[in-house]
Design a protein around this motif. Structure first.
Motif, PDB file in Angstrom:
ATOM      1  N   LYS A 116      25.335 -24.684  12.298  1.00  0.00           N
ATOM      2  CA  LYS A 116      26.021 -25.200  11.085  1.00  0.00           C
ATOM      3  C   LYS A 116      25.745 -26.516  10.741  1.00  0.00           C
ATOM      4  O   LYS A 116      25.671 -26.815   9.441  1.00  0.00           O
ATOM      5  N   SER A 117      25.162 -27.180  11.701  1.00  0.00           N
ATOM      6  CA  SER A 117      24.892 -28.778  11.407  1.00  0.00           C
ATOM      7  C   SER A 117      23.340 -28.583  10.672  1.00  0.00           C
ATOM      8  O   SER A 117      23.090 -29.644  10.419  1.00  0.00           O
ATOM      9  N   MET A 118      22.545 -27.701  10.673  1.00  0.00           N
ATOM     10  CA  MET A 118      21.305 -27.670  10.053  1.00  0.00           C
ATOM     11  C   MET A 118      21.302 -27.471   8.591  1.00  0.00           C
ATOM     12  O   MET A 118      22.144 -27.013   8.049  1.00  0.00           O
ATOM     13  N   ASP A 119      20.327 -28.147   8.055  1.00  0.00           N
ATOM     14  CA  ASP A 119      20.209 -28.041   6.670  1.00  0.00           C
ATOM     15  C   ASP A 119      19.593 -26.438   6.316  1.00  0.00           C
ATOM     16  O   ASP A 119      20.128 -25.987   5.451  1.00  0.00           O
ATOM     17  N   TYR A 120      18.901 -26.008   7.118  1.00  0.00           N
ATOM     18  CA  TYR A 120      18.219 -24.835   7.032  1.00  0.00           C
ATOM     19  C   TYR A 120      17.996 -24.073   8.562  1.00  0.00           C
ATOM     20  O   TYR A 120      17.952 -24.597   9.497  1.00  0.00           O
ATOM     21  N   LEU A 121      17.912 -22.826   8.275  1.00  0.00           N
ATOM     22  CA  LEU A 121      17.893 -22.083   9.584  1.00  0.00           C
ATOM     23  C   LEU A 121      16.869 -20.749   9.186  1.00  0.00           C
ATOM     24  O   LEU A 121      16.512 -20.442   8.203  1.00  0.00           O
ATOM     25  N   VAL A 122      15.955 -20.530  10.375  1.00  0.00           N
ATOM     26  CA  VAL A 122      15.179 -19.359  10.306  1.00  0.00           C
ATOM     27  C   VAL A 122      15.367 -18.547  11.259  1.00  0.00           C
ATOM     28  O   VAL A 122      15.708 -19.008  12.542  1.00  0.00           O
ATOM     29  N   THR A 123      15.209 -17.151  10.994  1.00  0.00           N
ATOM     30  CA  THR A 123      15.803 -16.053  11.885  1.00  0.00           C
ATOM     31  C   THR A 123      14.509 -15.081  11.644  1.00  0.00           C
ATOM     32  O   THR A 123      13.984 -14.899  10.567  1.00  0.00           O
ATOM     33  N   VAL A 124      14.300 -14.453  12.768  1.00  0.00           N
ATOM     34  CA  VAL A 124      12.984 -13.464  12.822  1.00  0.00           C
ATOM     35  C   VAL A 124      13.402 -12.158  12.556  1.00  0.00           C
ATOM     36  O   VAL A 124      12.705 -10.997  12.606  1.00  0.00           O
ATOM     37  N   ASN A 125      14.777 -11.941  12.198  1.00  0.00           N
ATOM     38  CA  ASN A 125      15.352 -10.607  12.137  1.00  0.00           C
ATOM     39  C   ASN A 125      16.446 -10.822  10.896  1.00  0.00           C
ATOM     40  O   ASN A 125      17.184 -11.456  10.855  1.00  0.00           O
ATOM     41  N   PRO A 126      16.202 -10.318   9.447  1.00  0.00           N
ATOM     42  CA  PRO A 126      17.157 -10.550   8.510  1.00  0.00           C
ATOM     43  C   PRO A 126      18.554 -10.111   8.700  1.00  0.00           C
ATOM     44  O   PRO A 126      19.483 -10.601   7.966  1.00  0.00           O
ATOM     45  N   SER A 127      18.626  -8.816   9.707  1.00  0.00           N
ATOM     46  CA  SER A 127      20.193  -8.596  10.009  1.00  0.00           C
ATOM     47  C   SER A 127      20.796  -9.677  10.585  1.00  0.00           C
ATOM     48  O   SER A 127      22.103  -9.481  10.436  1.00  0.00           O
ATOM     49  N   PHE A 128      20.333 -10.799  11.031  1.00  0.00           N
ATOM     50  CA  PHE A 128      21.094 -11.707  11.658  1.00  0.00           C
ATOM     51  C   PHE A 128      21.710 -12.710  10.533  1.00  0.00           C
ATOM     52  O   PHE A 128      22.433 -13.446  11.047  1.00  0.00           O
ATOM     53  N   ILE A 129      21.218 -12.682   9.352  1.00  0.00           N
ATOM     54  CA  ILE A 129      21.916 -13.554   8.306  1.00  0.00           C
ATOM     55  C   ILE A 129      23.135 -13.035   8.113  1.00  0.00           C
ATOM     56  O   ILE A 129      24.212 -14.118   7.971  1.00  0.00           O
ATOM     57  N   SER A 130      23.453 -11.869   7.858  1.00  0.00           N
ATOM     58  CA  SER A 130      24.945 -11.591   7.805  1.00  0.00           C
ATOM     59  C   SER A 130      26.030 -11.916   9.072  1.00  0.00           C
ATOM     60  O   SER A 130      27.095 -12.003   9.053  1.00  0.00           O
ATOM     61  N   LYS A 131      25.265 -11.881  10.183  1.00  0.00           N
ATOM     62  CA  LYS A 131      25.852 -12.169  11.430  1.00  0.00           C
ATOM     63  C   LYS A 131      26.241 -13.717  11.273  1.00  0.00           C
ATOM     64  O   LYS A 131      27.372 -14.342  11.944  1.00  0.00           O
ATOM     65  N   LEU A 132      25.091 -14.353  11.068  1.00  0.00           N
ATOM     66  CA  LEU A 132      25.617 -15.796  10.857  1.00  0.00           C
ATOM     67  C   LEU A 132      26.550 -16.145   9.825  1.00  0.00           C
ATOM     68  O   LEU A 132      27.370 -17.135  10.096  1.00  0.00           O
TER      69      LEU A 132
END
Length: 374
Positions: A116-132
């Protein structure tokens, strides 16, 4: 040409044999010296990539969730932009490590706060975006950029070399060979891999990897017994140095990963780069990143059937090999580098605007002071 700094913060090398370290090393090698913004893209500038630098970068990309990096965030964000890599979530940790209940609650709370403290996040699987998003993290902060492996390190070999490698590893050079790599954890499907080997004595199986987190690894006691007494046709190599890892895939006829949960396994990309067909468990999380590039099965019976067909049906094997090659082409150096360039340019330009806005009041005060003395 102006110079800006991208500082990479990582302590992934503290635990050998994990995909996080491989992914970090590959990305670092991919982008270093290749992020300059050139004429035609906008204002020209040079991006200097530094690793664990003590000075604050214009953009700081934090690859591991170490507390010392978290404590630096106020200074990092005061000057520039903080980017975080998402390699796991609480639910994936539960399936990998045995963590004391009290510590688990504290660590998971810290992990989410870190993201939550990051300005941006990078994930290697797009399915993780909804989990975040389910953890209250703005999905607009997250960007999908896949993993990548270098074709200079991982590449196919001919049949003669394949047989030579098998001999070097104490294997039958003529036998159909099934390989896999990964930490020894229950979720990776190591026990299933062994059971499949028992059902296919005409083949030989190889698993490269160790207990990266020692006794904390899920299923440690049971898997330790398996490693001590494996089926006769199964070789556990232990931890392999990364410079020798290509040999594991190159001597294989197929890479079988029966894992129950992954994010984006580096082993799949490594095997694809080495020209080996891929056989995976039929999981939803693979659909968006690997669909069309691998063979699949639901259970051990399905894996056995797939391996039998791959070992006896030349046309089916050729089709599986072509799928793997297409996957390797899609996750090519040029494709993934273009995604990193677009992302880093976007956040770098935001950092530049932020710093200019911070300097503006002081610049104005200086102008007024100078004008007042005339």
């Amino acid at each position: 040409m102006k110079e800006y700094t991208l500082n990479m913060l990582s302590h992934a090398d503290q635990v050998k044999g994990q995909g996080v370290l491989s992914a970090y090393e590959e990305e670092l090698a991919l982008v270093t010296g290749r992020l300059d913004r050139v004429e035609g893209d906008g204002d020209d500038y040079h991006v200097r990539v530094r690793v664990n630098a003590r000075t604050i970068g214009d953009v700081t990309h934090i690859h591991t969730v170490n507390p010392e990096f978290f404590l630096q965030l106020p200074l990092i964000k005061a000057k520039g932009i903080a980017v975080g890599s998402v390699h796991f979530l609480p639910e994936t940790m539960d399936q990998s490590l045995h963590i004391p209940k009290l510590f688990r609650k504290v660590f998971y709370s810290y992990l989410i706060q870190f993201y939550k403290s990051m300005d941006y996040l990078v994930t290697v699987n797009p399915s993780f975006i909804s989990k975040l998003a389910a953890y209250g993290i703005d999905p607009k902060k997250a960007t999908y950029i896949p993993n990548y492996v270098s074709s200079k390190r991982f590449f196919p070999v001919d049949e003669a070399k394949k047989k030579e490698l098998r001999q070097q590893w104490g294997l039958d050079p003529e036998r159909f060979t099934v390989v896999c790599a990964g930490q020894l954890q229950t979720r990776k499907g190591v026990m299933e891999f062994a059971k499949i080997a028992e059902r296919l004595p005409q083949m030989q199986f190889v698993w490269a990897g160790n207990f990266a987190f020692g006794s904390m690894s899920d299923g440690h006691k049971e898997l330790e017994q398996l490693v001590a007494n494996p089926p006769k046709n199964l070789l556990f190599t232990g931890l392999i140095d990364r410079d020798k890892m290509p040999q594991i895939y190159q001597m294989g006829d197929v890479m079988l990963l029966p894992s129950y949960d992954e994010l984006f396994p580096m082993t799949v990309l490594e095997a694809m780069a080495c020209g080996v067909p891929i056989l995976l468990r039929d999981l939803d999380l693979y659909t968006v990143i690997l669909d069309g590039y691998y063979c699949k099965a639901h259970d051990n019976d399905g894996f056995v059937q797939q391996l039998l067909q791959l070992s006896t049906d030349r046309d089916y094997y050729a089709k599986a090999l072509q799928m793997s090659r297409e996957g390797n082409f899609f996750y090519s150096e040029e494709h993934v580098l273009s995604m990193w360039r677009a992302f880093y340019h976007r956040v770098m330009e935001e950092s530049i605007r932020k710093q200019e806005a911070m300097r503006r009041p002081f610049k104005r005060m200086k102008e007024l002071a100078t004008g007042g003395t005339r």
